[in-house]
Design a protein around this motif. Structure first.
Motif, short mmCIF file in Angstrom:
data_model
loop_
_atom_site.label_atom_id
_atom_site.label_comp_id
_atom_site.label_asym_id
_atom_site.label_seq_id
_atom_site.Cartn_x
_atom_site.Cartn_y
_atom_site.Cartn_z
N LEU A 37 3.66 72.87 78.60
CA LEU A 37 4.90 72.33 78.03
C LEU A 37 5.53 71.31 78.97
O LEU A 37 6.04 70.27 78.53
CB LEU A 37 5.88 73.45 77.72
CG LEU A 37 5.46 74.40 76.60
CD1 LEU A 37 6.37 75.61 76.56
CD2 LEU A 37 5.44 73.68 75.25
N LYS A 40 2.84 68.06 79.15
CA LYS A 40 2.70 67.28 77.92
C LYS A 40 4.03 66.75 77.40
O LYS A 40 4.12 65.62 76.94
CB LYS A 40 2.00 68.12 76.85
CG LYS A 40 1.80 67.39 75.55
CD LYS A 40 0.87 66.21 75.70
CE LYS A 40 0.69 65.51 74.36
NZ LYS A 40 -0.19 64.37 74.44
N PHE A 41 5.08 67.58 77.46
CA PHE A 41 6.34 67.23 76.81
C PHE A 41 7.50 67.01 77.79
O PHE A 41 8.61 66.72 77.36
CB PHE A 41 6.74 68.32 75.81
CG PHE A 41 5.67 68.59 74.78
CD1 PHE A 41 5.22 67.59 73.94
CD2 PHE A 41 5.11 69.85 74.66
CE1 PHE A 41 4.24 67.83 72.98
CE2 PHE A 41 4.13 70.11 73.72
CZ PHE A 41 3.69 69.10 72.88
N ALA A 43 9.05 69.23 79.55
CA ALA A 43 10.04 70.29 79.38
C ALA A 43 10.51 70.82 80.73
O ALA A 43 9.72 70.99 81.65
CB ALA A 43 9.44 71.45 78.58
N SER A 51 11.61 72.93 73.75
CA SER A 51 10.46 72.02 73.67
C SER A 51 9.47 72.49 72.61
O SER A 51 8.91 71.67 71.87
CB SER A 51 9.78 71.93 75.03
OG SER A 51 8.70 71.06 74.98
N GLN A 54 11.04 71.55 69.31
CA GLN A 54 11.05 70.09 69.15
C GLN A 54 9.65 69.53 68.86
O GLN A 54 9.51 68.58 68.10
CB GLN A 54 11.61 69.44 70.41
CG GLN A 54 11.76 67.95 70.32
CD GLN A 54 12.38 67.37 71.58
OE1 GLN A 54 12.76 68.10 72.51
NE2 GLN A 54 12.49 66.07 71.63
N HIS A 55 8.63 70.14 69.43
CA HIS A 55 7.26 69.63 69.28
C HIS A 55 6.41 70.58 68.44
O HIS A 55 5.18 70.61 68.58
CB HIS A 55 6.63 69.43 70.66
CG HIS A 55 7.38 68.45 71.49
ND1 HIS A 55 7.34 67.09 71.27
CD2 HIS A 55 8.25 68.63 72.51
CE1 HIS A 55 8.12 66.48 72.13
NE2 HIS A 55 8.70 67.40 72.89
N VAL A 58 3.14 69.20 66.64
CA VAL A 58 2.02 68.91 67.54
C VAL A 58 1.35 70.21 67.99
O VAL A 58 0.12 70.32 67.99
CB VAL A 58 2.50 68.11 68.78
CG1 VAL A 58 1.39 67.93 69.79
CG2 VAL A 58 3.05 66.77 68.35
N THR A 82 -3.23 71.99 77.66
CA THR A 82 -2.70 70.63 77.68
C THR A 82 -3.67 69.67 77.00
O THR A 82 -3.25 68.82 76.20
CB THR A 82 -2.43 70.18 79.12
OG1 THR A 82 -1.56 71.15 79.74
CG2 THR A 82 -1.74 68.83 79.15
N LEU A 85 -3.49 69.26 73.16
CA LEU A 85 -2.30 68.67 72.54
C LEU A 85 -2.44 67.17 72.33
O LEU A 85 -3.15 66.49 72.99
CB LEU A 85 -1.07 68.96 73.39
CG LEU A 85 -0.76 70.45 73.53
CD1 LEU A 85 0.25 70.67 74.64
CD2 LEU A 85 -0.26 71.02 72.23
#
Length: 85
Positions: A37, A40-41, A43, A51, A54-55, A58, A82, A85
């Motif tokens: 998280l 990739k995002f 977070a 997160s 929100q994602h 995906v 990871t 994603l």
């Protein structure tokens, strides 16, 4: 058919978020680590579950691909990494 009810939780001991998939009326736990998280995002530690929400799309798409490939862990769960994603 694979569907995703709005069920998710955080495990502070394993540092993993879990989202639930329903596959042929059976629940499959789909796990993603705090590290994935963050990487990739982007977070932060205090917003890991935010997160996930929100994602969600995906994460669900990654879980769906893993389920369709029968890429299950020994316990029947799916581990989203990871690279997935």
């Amino acid at each position: 058919m694979i569907s995703f009810p709005r069920l998710e939780c955080w495990n502070n001991m394993t540092k993993m978020a879990t989202v639930v998939a329903e596959v042929d009326k059976k629940r499959v736990l789909c796990r993603i680590s705090s590290e994935s998280l963050r990487v990739k995002f982007g977070a932060s530690d205090d917003k890991l579950m935010q997160s996930v929400v929100q994602h969600r799309m995906v994460i669900q798409e990654a879980a769906k691909r893993l389920i369709e490939r029968d890429d299950f862990q020994e316990d029947g769960s799916v581990l989203i990494q990871t690279a997935d994603l």
